[in-house]
Each structure stands twice: as C-alpha cells, then as structure tokens.
Write a protein that holds these residues in place. Sequence first.
Motif, mmCIF file in Angstrom:
data_model
loop_
_atom_site.group_PDB
_atom_site.id
_atom_site.type_symbol
_atom_site.label_atom_id
_atom_site.label_comp_id
_atom_site.label_asym_id
_atom_site.label_seq_id
_atom_site.Cartn_x
_atom_site.Cartn_y
_atom_site.Cartn_z
ATOM 1 N N VAL A 1 4.084 8.479 3.447
ATOM 2 C CA VAL A 1 4.076 7.104 2.722
ATOM 3 C C VAL A 1 5.716 6.657 2.646
ATOM 4 N N CYS A 2 6.057 5.680 3.006
ATOM 5 C CA CYS A 2 7.566 5.681 3.030
ATOM 6 C C CYS A 2 7.859 4.067 2.922
ATOM 7 N N ASP A 3 9.076 3.654 2.490
ATOM 8 C CA ASP A 3 9.567 2.344 2.491
ATOM 9 C C ASP A 3 10.202 2.302 3.651
ATOM 10 N N SER B 1 -2.000 0.443 -2.708
ATOM 11 C CA SER B 1 -1.825 2.140 -2.798
ATOM 12 C C SER B 1 -3.081 2.794 -2.881
ATOM 13 N N LEU C 1 -6.350 7.630 2.974
ATOM 14 C CA LEU C 1 -5.526 6.981 4.130
ATOM 15 C C LEU C 1 -5.984 7.691 5.320
ATOM 16 N N VAL D 1 2.851 5.322 6.652
ATOM 17 C CA VAL D 1 2.490 4.230 6.085
ATOM 18 C C VAL D 1 3.532 3.390 5.245
ATOM 19 N N ASN D 2 3.897 2.414 5.878
ATOM 20 C CA ASN D 2 5.091 1.536 5.101
ATOM 21 C C ASN D 2 4.627 0.759 3.852
ATOM 22 N N SER D 3 5.473 1.047 2.777
ATOM 23 C CA SER D 3 4.778 0.319 1.515
ATOM 24 C C SER D 3 5.542 -1.014 1.426
ATOM 25 N N PRO E 1 -3.121 10.144 -0.144
ATOM 26 C CA PRO E 1 -2.949 10.104 1.353
ATOM 27 C C PRO E 1 -4.125 10.414 2.031
ATOM 28 N N ASP F 1 0.122 -0.414 7.794
ATOM 29 C CA ASP F 1 0.263 -1.228 6.707
ATOM 30 C C ASP F 1 -0.984 -0.994 5.992
ATOM 31 N N THR F 2 -1.258 -0.818 4.813
ATOM 32 C CA THR F 2 -2.560 -0.640 4.003
ATOM 33 C C THR F 2 -3.346 -2.170 3.846
#
Length: 208
Positions: A161-163, A141, A147, A133-135, A144, A108-109
């Motif tokens: 990066v995904c939901d 944001s 991150l 990385v769950n959005s 990458p 989680d960012t």
Amino acid sequence: MYLEDKPQTLVKLLVAGPFGVGKTTFIRSLSETAPLHTEEVMTQTGALVDDLAGVRDKTTTTVAIDFGRLTLPGDLVLYMFGTPGQRRFRPLWQDIARGALGALVLADTRRLADSFEVMDMIEEAGLRYAVAVNSFPDSPSHHPDTLRDHLDLHPDTPLVVCDARSRDQSADALIALVGHVLEVLDQQQQDDSTPGRRHGHQQPQETA
C-alpha cells in the motif's frame, strides 16, 4: 542530471493500472530525470467511453506513455514505462510491453474490479508483477489480506500500500517488484544450469 558512464544493468518495467489510478503521478515522484508524459486534456467525447466513476475530478489522461528512469544501488537502472489505462489503447499497451521484465499494477480500493483486466493482460504477456494499492484521500482502507483476497492474487505476488505522491513509498513499491522479478530470474537461471535440463525440459537421451 549527470549519468555516469559505467557498466549498468538496464531493466524495463511497466507501470500499469486502470484509468485514473495514479500512474503518471507515480513515475513523476520517482524519476531521477525529467519524466516524459503524454497527457492530453479530456474531452466530452472521451467522457462517453471512459468510465469516470471515482475520478470525476480528472481532467487529463495519458494517450501514449509515461517514461521515467531510476537508478538503484548496485548499478541497477530501471526504465519505467507507464501505460494508458483505457481498453481502447490495448494495442499500444502490447507494443510497450515488449521486452519488459515485470509490471507494477496500481490499484484503487474504490474500484478494485477495474484492475482485473490489466492483470489479465499482464499474465497473458507472461510478465511477473506486483500490486501497489494507491491511497487516495477518500479511498476506503482495508487490511492487506483482505485486499489480496479481493484481487485474487497468487501467494507469491507482492502487495503493498502506497501513496503515489510519496517518493519513498513509491520506491518501496517498485523495489518490491524488482525483488520479485530478480527472484524469478535467479530461479530460471538455476533451472537452466541444472544438468540434463534446458528451458524446463529434459534433454533427449542418446540411443544405441
């Protein structure tokens, strides 16, 4: 769901990450069978030991495992084991990790540093892993590459990066992990089949 009775390759994978990062949601979005969840309502006592920074609206937590199954083309069947994110469940995490070929770490960012302890445990267990990385709606944001630098990832470690609510995006994250694990296994098989080598060591030479 009807599961065909035919030869299949079974792969055990972990879905890991800190508390409240979306592991249960991730497995729920992917599993082709009814997923197993062990969620319980959080209590005031638990709030004293669980850091709720960034997840103030969370009301339940996994206390044992999440479990789901996903079949990929080529008769590859993935068994996904979601692990609790709190430190007090570490002995249980170690038991669940036995026999796994790899792990997908959700991050989680809003609290990237919380992922370090999980990645340390995975590395100590000798498991290959990828990071997804769950959005979240209110999460910042980042590029990458940024991150990857903040997470101090090895260049070979996949980062996506995904939901976690999206089946397609979650599948892409899991496929990135599977591809990484299979590459490592293929390389190990090639090394083991090299004449004069076994488990990475030279075989002893005969003496006269």
